[in-house]
Design a protein around this motif. Sequence first.
Motif, mmCIF file in Angstrom:
data_model
loop_
_atom_site.group_PDB
_atom_site.id
_atom_site.type_symbol
_atom_site.label_atom_id
_atom_site.label_comp_id
_atom_site.label_asym_id
_atom_site.label_seq_id
_atom_site.Cartn_x
_atom_site.Cartn_y
_atom_site.Cartn_z
ATOM 1 N N PRO A 181 -45.188 -8.172 23.183
ATOM 2 C CA PRO A 181 -45.665 -8.075 21.772
ATOM 3 C C PRO A 181 -46.572 -7.121 21.052
ATOM 4 O O PRO A 181 -47.305 -6.440 22.041
ATOM 5 C CB PRO A 181 -46.600 -9.613 21.698
ATOM 6 C CG PRO A 181 -46.269 -10.348 23.065
ATOM 7 C CD PRO A 181 -45.930 -9.023 23.959
ATOM 8 N N ALA A 182 -46.493 -6.481 19.677
ATOM 9 C CA ALA A 182 -47.037 -5.320 19.515
ATOM 10 C C ALA A 182 -47.185 -5.291 17.847
ATOM 11 O O ALA A 182 -46.558 -6.206 17.203
ATOM 12 C CB ALA A 182 -46.383 -4.039 20.048
ATOM 13 N N VAL A 183 -48.127 -4.920 17.577
ATOM 14 C CA VAL A 183 -48.612 -4.654 16.243
ATOM 15 C C VAL A 183 -48.707 -3.127 15.467
ATOM 16 O O VAL A 183 -49.248 -2.403 16.450
ATOM 17 C CB VAL A 183 -49.611 -5.390 15.310
ATOM 18 C CG1 VAL A 183 -49.255 -6.925 15.750
ATOM 19 C CG2 VAL A 183 -50.802 -4.875 16.168
ATOM 20 N N VAL A 184 -48.215 -2.793 14.466
ATOM 21 C CA VAL A 184 -48.368 -1.377 13.744
ATOM 22 C C VAL A 184 -49.385 -1.602 12.709
ATOM 23 O O VAL A 184 -49.199 -2.314 11.886
ATOM 24 C CB VAL A 184 -47.070 -0.726 13.671
ATOM 25 C CG1 VAL A 184 -46.257 -1.682 12.536
ATOM 26 C CG2 VAL A 184 -47.364 0.763 12.964
ATOM 27 N N THR A 185 -50.270 -0.571 12.668
ATOM 28 C CA THR A 185 -51.317 -0.676 11.776
ATOM 29 C C THR A 185 -51.430 0.632 11.089
ATOM 30 O O THR A 185 -51.743 1.727 11.782
ATOM 31 C CB THR A 185 -52.826 -1.177 12.379
ATOM 32 O OG1 THR A 185 -52.648 -2.274 12.924
ATOM 33 C CG2 THR A 185 -53.814 -1.289 11.180
ATOM 34 N N ALA A 186 -51.623 0.594 9.705
ATOM 35 C CA ALA A 186 -51.983 1.771 8.895
ATOM 36 C C ALA A 186 -53.171 1.682 8.396
ATOM 37 O O ALA A 186 -54.025 0.948 8.044
ATOM 38 C CB ALA A 186 -50.952 1.932 7.635
#
Length: 468
Positions: free
Chosen positions: A428-433
């Motif tokens: 699982p992973a998330v991308v953040t700006a």
Amino acid sequence: MTDHVTTALHDALAGEAARMTTPEDPWPRFAARESAHRRVRRRRTATAVAAVLAILIGVQTNVVPLPGWVPAVAVAAAPSRLTAGPTRGSLAGDAAWLEGLRRQIPYITEPEGLWEVADRGAIRIVFAGDIAGHRLAFVLLRVRLGLVSAWTIARYGGPAGAAPDRMMFDGTMDAREPVATLFDGTVTGGGFALVVGPPGAAVTINGGAVYTAEGTVVRRTLATSTDGSGVASVVLPPGRQPEVATRVTVDGALYYSGPLTGGWSGRPGESEDPTPEMLDAAARGARGPGLDPRVFLTFTATALHSSRLYPQDVTLRLLWTGTVNGQPAGLLTLQPPGGGVVVWAFHGNDRVHSFDLRLLVPADGAFERPYAWRLRAEGHGDTVTDRVVVVAPPGAASVTVTSGGGAPVQVPLDASGSGETTVPPGTPAVVTAYTAGGEVMATTPLHVLEGDASQLPGDTPGTRVTGS
């Protein structure tokens, strides 16, 4: 003397067997064809398994009849509960017609040979009835090709009121499937949808899918069955190909949910492809080197068709273009008026291309989100690599990827606002700006790569943000 004869016979047979070419065994291709039946209406299959016991190729292909005393090798599990109970449908009480249909089933013709009915006493007509000018039947058969036997469900069709001898073989499905489904029709004539579940099941047929602004897929109910028959059907009007799905519950618990097998012929009055003017407008403001118009048209046509949308019904935007695996790539969006945003990522050309991302997101903030997608191993089907492509939203100063509960890892971005990093498959992973001041702009989950486009974006957890 007896031992000598036995040894000589053994040696002779062993030598003969060594010189023989082992015939193809049909089971793997047979099983693959039946599994694929859920996604395509007409079966174009062929199967092959090693039948070590077969001495003659003619026996294995049924060119030479197999003696009745030779046992068949069963290579499939028992049929699902779908096939249990008596015949259902409007013809369930017509014993003469049902018996006539049984007599009209001598074998199943497939590219690998004639699958003979192994046990005529085991023929079971699961469903038979008339729907929207058609007479349909699903029949459970135990079939045999050489030394291989298996259960299958054959579909037969004809005009409403057709006699048994006018019912034509129309394909097969794996007898282990939980439900039997079919929808069929034309743009000008309309059609029907049919779902046959297990006896006692509650069946719902839904259609008219809408992508809501909240990022969900909502359908209206077209037909239900709560009378214990486990069967539901609906007549479909002329027009565009309908987007239909079913939900089947048994004793209040979800048993099956998914699309229906079928086809819809003809083209609607409006164009299914965007015009050059639409593409030009959509590409304005896209970051990156741009796309060849033919490639952009190919990507967009696939996205529209797979989303069950038409260019007249959506706002199309090309967000980013670049290169993935040495091929042109693009990130584009489709948004119906007042609806959610369907995000697609592709790479390839106007002849061969593949999608890398399909995701339904809420309308609010859809264009301020970062997007990321996993890459398959080029030329290796659905094998997922650890490579991840990231595209930042306009105005983002930096992007990080956080995976497996670890610390955020910054992704180097090029002039187009994209970059690449690695995340182990399945993690699982998330991308953040972030803004230049370090404030979080938005976060988007990195979903598991899904290669099956038979359902709509947003139908499954892997293709939506809301409710994931």
